[in-house]
Motif scaffolding. Structure first.
Motif, PDB file in Angstrom:
ATOM      1  N   ASP A 142      -6.910   0.187 -21.544  1.00  0.00           N
ATOM      2  CA  ASP A 142      -7.690  -0.345 -22.703  1.00  0.00           C
ATOM      3  C   ASP A 142      -7.580   0.743 -23.743  1.00  0.00           C
ATOM      4  N   ALA A 143      -7.550   0.026 -24.919  1.00  0.00           N
ATOM      5  CA  ALA A 143      -7.241   0.842 -26.292  1.00  0.00           C
ATOM      6  C   ALA A 143      -8.806   1.558 -26.442  1.00  0.00           C
ATOM      7  N   LEU A 144      -8.927   2.861 -26.829  1.00  0.00           N
ATOM      8  CA  LEU A 144     -10.023   3.734 -26.909  1.00  0.00           C
ATOM      9  C   LEU A 144     -10.238   3.696 -28.424  1.00  0.00           C
ATOM     10  N   GLY A 145      -9.267   3.876 -29.195  1.00  0.00           N
ATOM     11  CA  GLY A 145      -9.608   4.005 -30.788  1.00  0.00           C
ATOM     12  C   GLY A 145      -8.164   4.213 -31.394  1.00  0.00           C
ATOM     13  N   ALA A 146      -8.172   4.327 -32.560  1.00  0.00           N
ATOM     14  CA  ALA A 146      -7.205   4.404 -33.649  1.00  0.00           C
ATOM     15  C   ALA A 146      -7.658   5.273 -34.853  1.00  0.00           C
ATOM     16  N   TRP A 147      -6.841   6.112 -35.338  1.00  0.00           N
ATOM     17  CA  TRP A 147      -7.270   6.908 -36.559  1.00  0.00           C
ATOM     18  C   TRP A 147      -6.033   7.150 -37.144  1.00  0.00           C
ATOM     19  N   PRO A 148      -6.343   7.487 -38.697  1.00  0.00           N
ATOM     20  CA  PRO A 148      -5.024   7.629 -39.464  1.00  0.00           C
ATOM     21  C   PRO A 148      -4.567   9.105 -39.476  1.00  0.00           C
ATOM     22  N   CYS A 149      -3.150   9.110 -39.173  1.00  0.00           N
ATOM     23  CA  CYS A 149      -2.624  10.563 -39.090  1.00  0.00           C
ATOM     24  C   CYS A 149      -2.717  11.358 -40.570  1.00  0.00           C
ATOM     25  N   GLY A 150      -2.744  10.442 -41.546  1.00  0.00           N
ATOM     26  CA  GLY A 150      -2.915  11.120 -42.815  1.00  0.00           C
ATOM     27  C   GLY A 150      -1.603  11.153 -43.636  1.00  0.00           C
ATOM     28  N   GLY A 151      -0.580  10.561 -42.961  1.00  0.00           N
ATOM     29  CA  GLY A 151       0.965  10.612 -44.024  1.00  0.00           C
ATOM     30  C   GLY A 151       1.325   9.164 -43.348  1.00  0.00           C
ATOM     31  N   ASP A 152       2.387   8.738 -44.025  1.00  0.00           N
ATOM     32  CA  ASP A 152       3.333   7.602 -43.443  1.00  0.00           C
ATOM     33  C   ASP A 152       4.192   7.882 -42.690  1.00  0.00           C
ATOM     34  N   TRP A 153       4.760   9.208 -42.512  1.00  0.00           N
ATOM     35  CA  TRP A 153       5.823   9.718 -41.817  1.00  0.00           C
ATOM     36  C   TRP A 153       5.448  10.634 -40.522  1.00  0.00           C
ATOM     37  N   VAL A 186      -1.785  18.217 -41.092  1.00  0.00           N
ATOM     38  CA  VAL A 186      -2.079  18.405 -39.580  1.00  0.00           C
ATOM     39  C   VAL A 186      -3.457  17.878 -39.339  1.00  0.00           C
ATOM     40  N   ARG A 187      -3.752  16.992 -38.470  1.00  0.00           N
ATOM     41  CA  ARG A 187      -5.056  16.539 -38.037  1.00  0.00           C
ATOM     42  C   ARG A 187      -5.166  16.489 -36.522  1.00  0.00           C
ATOM     43  N   GLY A 188      -6.726  17.152 -36.292  1.00  0.00           N
ATOM     44  CA  GLY A 188      -6.952  17.306 -34.764  1.00  0.00           C
ATOM     45  C   GLY A 188      -8.258  16.237 -34.691  1.00  0.00           C
ATOM     46  N   TRP A 189      -8.128  15.355 -33.674  1.00  0.00           N
ATOM     47  CA  TRP A 189      -9.410  14.479 -33.600  1.00  0.00           C
ATOM     48  C   TRP A 189     -10.026  14.864 -32.252  1.00  0.00           C
ATOM     49  N   ASP A 190     -11.342  14.976 -32.132  1.00  0.00           N
ATOM     50  CA  ASP A 190     -12.050  15.020 -30.898  1.00  0.00           C
ATOM     51  C   ASP A 190     -11.924  13.648 -30.113  1.00  0.00           C
ATOM     52  N   GLY A 249     -14.190  10.715 -31.249  1.00  0.00           N
ATOM     53  CA  GLY A 249     -13.323   9.969 -32.469  1.00  0.00           C
ATOM     54  C   GLY A 249     -13.715  10.858 -33.707  1.00  0.00           C
ATOM     55  N   ARG A 250     -13.945  12.067 -33.563  1.00  0.00           N
ATOM     56  CA  ARG A 250     -14.303  12.835 -34.943  1.00  0.00           C
ATOM     57  C   ARG A 250     -13.115  13.510 -35.296  1.00  0.00           C
ATOM     58  N   LEU A 251     -13.174  13.643 -36.735  1.00  0.00           N
ATOM     59  CA  LEU A 251     -11.847  14.494 -36.997  1.00  0.00           C
ATOM     60  C   LEU A 251     -12.387  16.160 -36.988  1.00  0.00           C
ATOM     61  N   VAL A 252     -11.857  16.983 -36.521  1.00  0.00           N
ATOM     62  CA  VAL A 252     -12.359  18.293 -36.234  1.00  0.00           C
ATOM     63  C   VAL A 252     -11.506  19.468 -36.668  1.00  0.00           C
ATOM     64  N   LEU A 253     -10.244  19.185 -36.780  1.00  0.00           N
ATOM     65  CA  LEU A 253      -9.407  20.106 -37.553  1.00  0.00           C
ATOM     66  C   LEU A 253      -8.350  19.418 -38.767  1.00  0.00           C
ATOM     67  N   GLU A 254      -8.256  19.935 -39.629  1.00  0.00           N
ATOM     68  CA  GLU A 254      -7.263  19.641 -40.706  1.00  0.00           C
ATOM     69  C   GLU A 254      -6.686  20.481 -41.501  1.00  0.00           C
ATOM     70  N   LEU A 255      -5.280  20.612 -41.314  1.00  0.00           N
ATOM     71  CA  LEU A 255      -4.571  21.771 -42.206  1.00  0.00           C
ATOM     72  C   LEU A 255      -3.916  20.858 -43.195  1.00  0.00           C
ATOM     73  N   THR A 256      -4.360  21.162 -44.290  1.00  0.00           N
ATOM     74  CA  THR A 256      -4.135  20.415 -45.639  1.00  0.00           C
ATOM     75  C   THR A 256      -2.433  20.850 -45.961  1.00  0.00           C
ATOM     76  N   ALA A 257      -1.668  19.867 -46.641  1.00  0.00           N
ATOM     77  CA  ALA A 257      -0.469  20.276 -46.868  1.00  0.00           C
ATOM     78  C   ALA A 257       0.014  21.496 -47.967  1.00  0.00           C
ATOM     79  N   ASP A 258      -1.096  22.024 -48.625  1.00  0.00           N
ATOM     80  CA  ASP A 258      -1.060  23.256 -49.249  1.00  0.00           C
ATOM     81  C   ASP A 258      -1.214  24.388 -48.100  1.00  0.00           C
ATOM     82  N   ALA A 259      -2.103  24.173 -47.338  1.00  0.00           N
ATOM     83  CA  ALA A 259      -2.149  25.356 -46.302  1.00  0.00           C
ATOM     84  C   ALA A 259      -0.844  25.550 -45.483  1.00  0.00           C
ATOM     85  N   LEU A 260      -0.387  24.361 -45.093  1.00  0.00           N
ATOM     86  CA  LEU A 260       0.933  24.143 -44.296  1.00  0.00           C
ATOM     87  C   LEU A 260       1.939  24.667 -44.986  1.00  0.00           C
ATOM     88  N   GLY A 261       2.052  24.710 -46.110  1.00  0.00           N
ATOM     89  CA  GLY A 261       3.430  25.208 -46.931  1.00  0.00           C
ATOM     90  C   GLY A 261       4.441  24.457 -47.014  1.00  0.00           C
TER      91      GLY A 261
END
Length: 768
Positions: free
Chosen positions: A422-433, A457-461, A465-477
């Motif tokens: 069974d499918a439990l959920g779907a969330w956006p990765c934040g980019g197309d690639w 970079v995104r981390g989901w609980d 189904g909550r977004l709990v971690l996000e490293l932005t493109a600026d932070a990632l470098g």
């Protein structure tokens, strides 16, 4: 690749061209890429030595996304500044599509013209098709080029190489033959002393040397391997192998108490190394696949250590590490497999795979039978199914029950219950690639983390189904091309890899940065945490075919167990303390140092921007110094013991092909010469330029210092079959001799002559 037709017309296509193989200012040659609407691609790379061609099939998302990026820029009606003098022009031409037209611009103008997205796709395709051989481009996308076929290169035989040394305790020289072999002759009588059998690839470099009392010969060429022979017994001492082409995936499990590395890539083989006692031992390769392997994974199931790999032929293979036996061949995917993951629990095990067909398939490892096909209606009532190719899969847990997660080129992360499907959920990765996926446990929280080449970079609980971690493109470098999770001490870390070969570590719980690992020479395609001698290490595989092992605690490079990723162009021997070593330079732009007897890799020096075509070594004070030069026209010196760069000599207007160490006025000096015939002399201790000898016609092919009655001389051999002897330091021409052959190596023989070797034999050039 022939151009496809639609209703008798040429199919729509995009041409991308840049560079010039005949310009000394252009180190990377001429590049021509064609992308067609039916998913085909062809790449032609022209440089001064040869022409190389590749064809490939592309993921279906590439063509529409490329056209969308061009439309956003209003192509072809785009205002671009003129190309500056000496700049490289980039041409984009669209044929047969609604936005047909042509545009020429400088690469630096792409962002201002709104073409950065289109050029990112085109540059990434050039890099992926060539396996990183076209170093003028960056690959910022997940693998979207498959079934890559390299056509035989159009190139003549190697120009030839020779070296002086000792054989049987007497002076001798070695010379390559047009038949891809080498021969040994005595000096000065030219008597044969031995020969090799024919090699499968041209030999482009050789060197005679010694390790203790053992006389050795090192050879290298287009097979990218440094081979060392005992010249008196004929025994091959070592020839370290490794991937031929891009490494697309690595995993670093613990097997039998020792850390291991498994690397899979474009040559269709899985290479393995064992890390024990601080030594990384090559354990060979498993082959048998057709096309590239795109992912590899490990699990221990029912007391068996299992490794699985999937690739372009759409099949997943599972084998037993202990004996190399194939346990399962899992077929069912339509198109290539991009991702595999295994989960073991006692005597039960599951494998998940995903790829171009957008389906995540789950398999029972005991029977080899498919358990679930997770797509469309089979994904559950929510209808959460893939709508594009799957780029990553991973197993995890939610509230004690197993789940499988995937990321796909539609930019979505999806989660399924492994037991029910069974499918439990779907969330956006934040980019197309999306470029990576990992399951992370931090305290009581279970996360699925994704990375994107064009986003955060995104981390989901996954429980809530909550977004709990996000490293932005600026932070990632920069664009993230690889992702992994692992433990170091009492905390969980995330590792992100980048197009420049660098990596960064992050605390998975807080998202705070931990450490930056310095860039290397190839796009990080895969990264994995492992153990070496009980200490945590970070293992990477890159687009050039390099596997690298870094210390997690310090960020230092511990080992590079793979060979060169380009033709070996230059070789020499040296001594570091009581250890005899071989120094090699390659078309991959690196300088490597190897143990002369065992072949163990000791150092890898990065800094050249193009092929390294000459190396030598000599002592400067109490330090052994390695010197290298090549097509980037820079003469570089390195501390042989540490690999640290010392000096860079600029001034040559064309590629440098020869180096020699010598003494002038009681100080160590370096001579360098190349394509334009000019020879420069540098102070070895400071890198300062001391003299320029401009009067040599033709390309310099050999250099040798000598001294007679307290006066120093330098012999300069060139490809116009001449040897000129220059008096130093005043730079007066002492003698010019014409030979009946192309000179390849020179050696001073006291009191007053030089020996010069070529394929036709030995010549003598008297100084006076």
């Amino acid at each position: 690749m022939s151009q496809p037709e639609v209703d008798g017309r040429m199919a729509p296509r995009v041409h991308y061209r840049f560079g010039n193989e005949f310009s000394p200012a252009n180190r990377h040659g001429r590049v021509e890429l064609t992308v067609t609407a039916d998913g085909g691609a062809r790449l032609d790379h022209h440089d001064v030595a040869r022409v190389r061609r590749w064809t490939a099939r592309l993921d279906p998302v590439v063509w529409p996304r490329l056209l969308d990026e061009l439309r956003r820029s209003s192509f072809p009606v785009v205002e671009v500044p003129p190309i500056p003098p000496g700049g490289t022009s980039h041409q984009i031409e669209v044929v047969g599509a609604d936005l047909a037209g042509e545009l020429v611009l400088a690469r630096a103008a792409a962002s201002g013209a709104g073409l950065a997205g289109a050029l990112r796709i085109l540059d990434s395709l050039v890099h992926q098709l060539s396996g990183g051989a076209v170093r003028a481009t960056r690959d910022e996308l997940p693998p979207v080029a498959h079934w890559i076929v390299a056509e035989p290169a159009e190139a003549g035989a190697a120009a030839g190489a020779a070296s002086f040394g000792m054989v049987g305790g007497a002076p001798a020289y070695a010379v390559t033959t047009p038949e891809n072999s080498f021969r040994l002759f005595s000096v000065p009588d030219g008597e044969p002393r031995g020969a090799s059998t024919r090699s499968s690839a041209p030999i482009r470099a050789l060197a005679l040397g010694a390790a203790g009392a053992r006389e050795l010969l090192a050879t290298g060429g287009d097979d990218q391997i440094v081979k060392v022979w005992d010249v008196n017994t004929g025994a091959e001492l070592h020839a370290r192998g490794g991937p031929e082409g891009a490494v697309r995936a690595v995993t670093a499990p613990v097997v039998g108490g020792d850390g291991w590395i498994f690397a899979a890539g474009s040559d269709g083989r899985v290479w393995s190394w064992r890390m024990a006692g601080g030594v990384i031992e090559e354990r060979g390769a498993i082959s048998g696949w057709t096309g590239s392997l795109n992912d590899v994974c490990f699990a221990r199931v029912a007391d068996l250590d299992l490794v699985a790999a999937g690739g372009d032929e759409g099949v997943v293979y599972v084998w037993n590490v202990a004996d190399g036996s194939n346990l399962h061949t899992l077929s069912g995917h339509q198109g290539w497999v991009n991702a595999v993951s295994m989960m073991g629990s006692g005597r039960k095990g599951l494998l998940a795979s995903g790829g171009a067909d957008g389906v995540v398939r789950v398999w029972d490892l005991a029977t080899g039978k498919q358990v679930h096909s997770l797509v469309g209606e089979a994904a559950g009532a929510s209808g959460v199914g893939q709508t594009a190719g799957v780029t990553g899969v991973v197993f995890g847990e939610v509230a004690g029950r197993p789940v499988v997660a995937s990321c796909a080129l539609d930019g979505m992360l999806r989660l399924w219950d492994v037991t029910s499907g069974d499918a439990l959920g779907a969330w956006p990765c934040g980019g197309d690639w999306p470029s990576g996926i990992a399951a992370v446990q931090t305290g009581d929280r279970s996360m699925i983390v994704t990375s994107c080449a064009d986003g955060p970079v995104r981390g989901w609980d996954v429980a809530g189904g909550r977004l709990v971690l996000e490293l932005t493109a600026d932070a990632l470098g920069g664009a993230v091309t690889a992702l992994a999770a692992g433990r170091s001490g009492d905390r969980t870390l995330l590792a992100t890899g980048y197009p420049d070969g660098g990596m960064r570590l992050w605390d998975a719980a807080s998202g705070s940065p931990v450490r930056t690992h310095r860039p290397a020479d190839g796009r990080v395609a895969s990264v994995a945490f492992g153990l070496s001698g009980g200490a945590p290490v970070l293992v990477t595989g890159d687009a050039t075919g390099t596997v690298r092992v870094d210390d997690v605690g310090s960020g230092e490079v511990l080992s590079v167990p793979t060979p060169h990723t380009g033709s070996v162009m230059a070789l020499g021997f040296a001594a570091i303390g009581d250890r005899d070593v071989v120094v090699s330079g390659s078309a991959d732009g690196t300088v490597r140092i190897w143990d002369a007897v065992t072949g163990a890799p000791l150092r890898r020096m990065l800094g050249h921007l193009a092929a390294v075509t000459a190396v030598t070594a000599g002592r400067v004070g109490d330090r052994m110094v390695v010197v290298s030069a090549g097509r980037d026209r820079v003469v570089r010196t390195w501390d042989a013991a540490t690999g640290e760069p010392l000096h860079g000599g600029h001034g040559h207007p064309a590629p440098v092909y020869c180096l020699a160490f010598g003494t002038l006025e009681h100080r160590p000096v370096i001579a360098s010469g190349g394509q334009d015939g000019t020879v420069r002399i540098w102070e070895a201790a400071t890198g300062a330029e001391l003299h320029v000898l401009p009067g040599n016609d033709g390309t310099v092919t050999a250099l040798a210092f000598g001294a007679t009655d307290g006066t120093s001389f330098l012999a300069v051999a060139t490809d116009d079959d001449a040897v000129r002897v220059w008096r130093l330091p005043d730079g007066l021409l002492a003698r010019e001799t014409r030979l009946a052959q192309r000179p390849m190596a020179a050696l001073f023989s006291a009191p007053d002559r030089f020996y010069v070797a070529g394929r036709s034999g030995l010549a003598v050039v008297d100084i006076i």
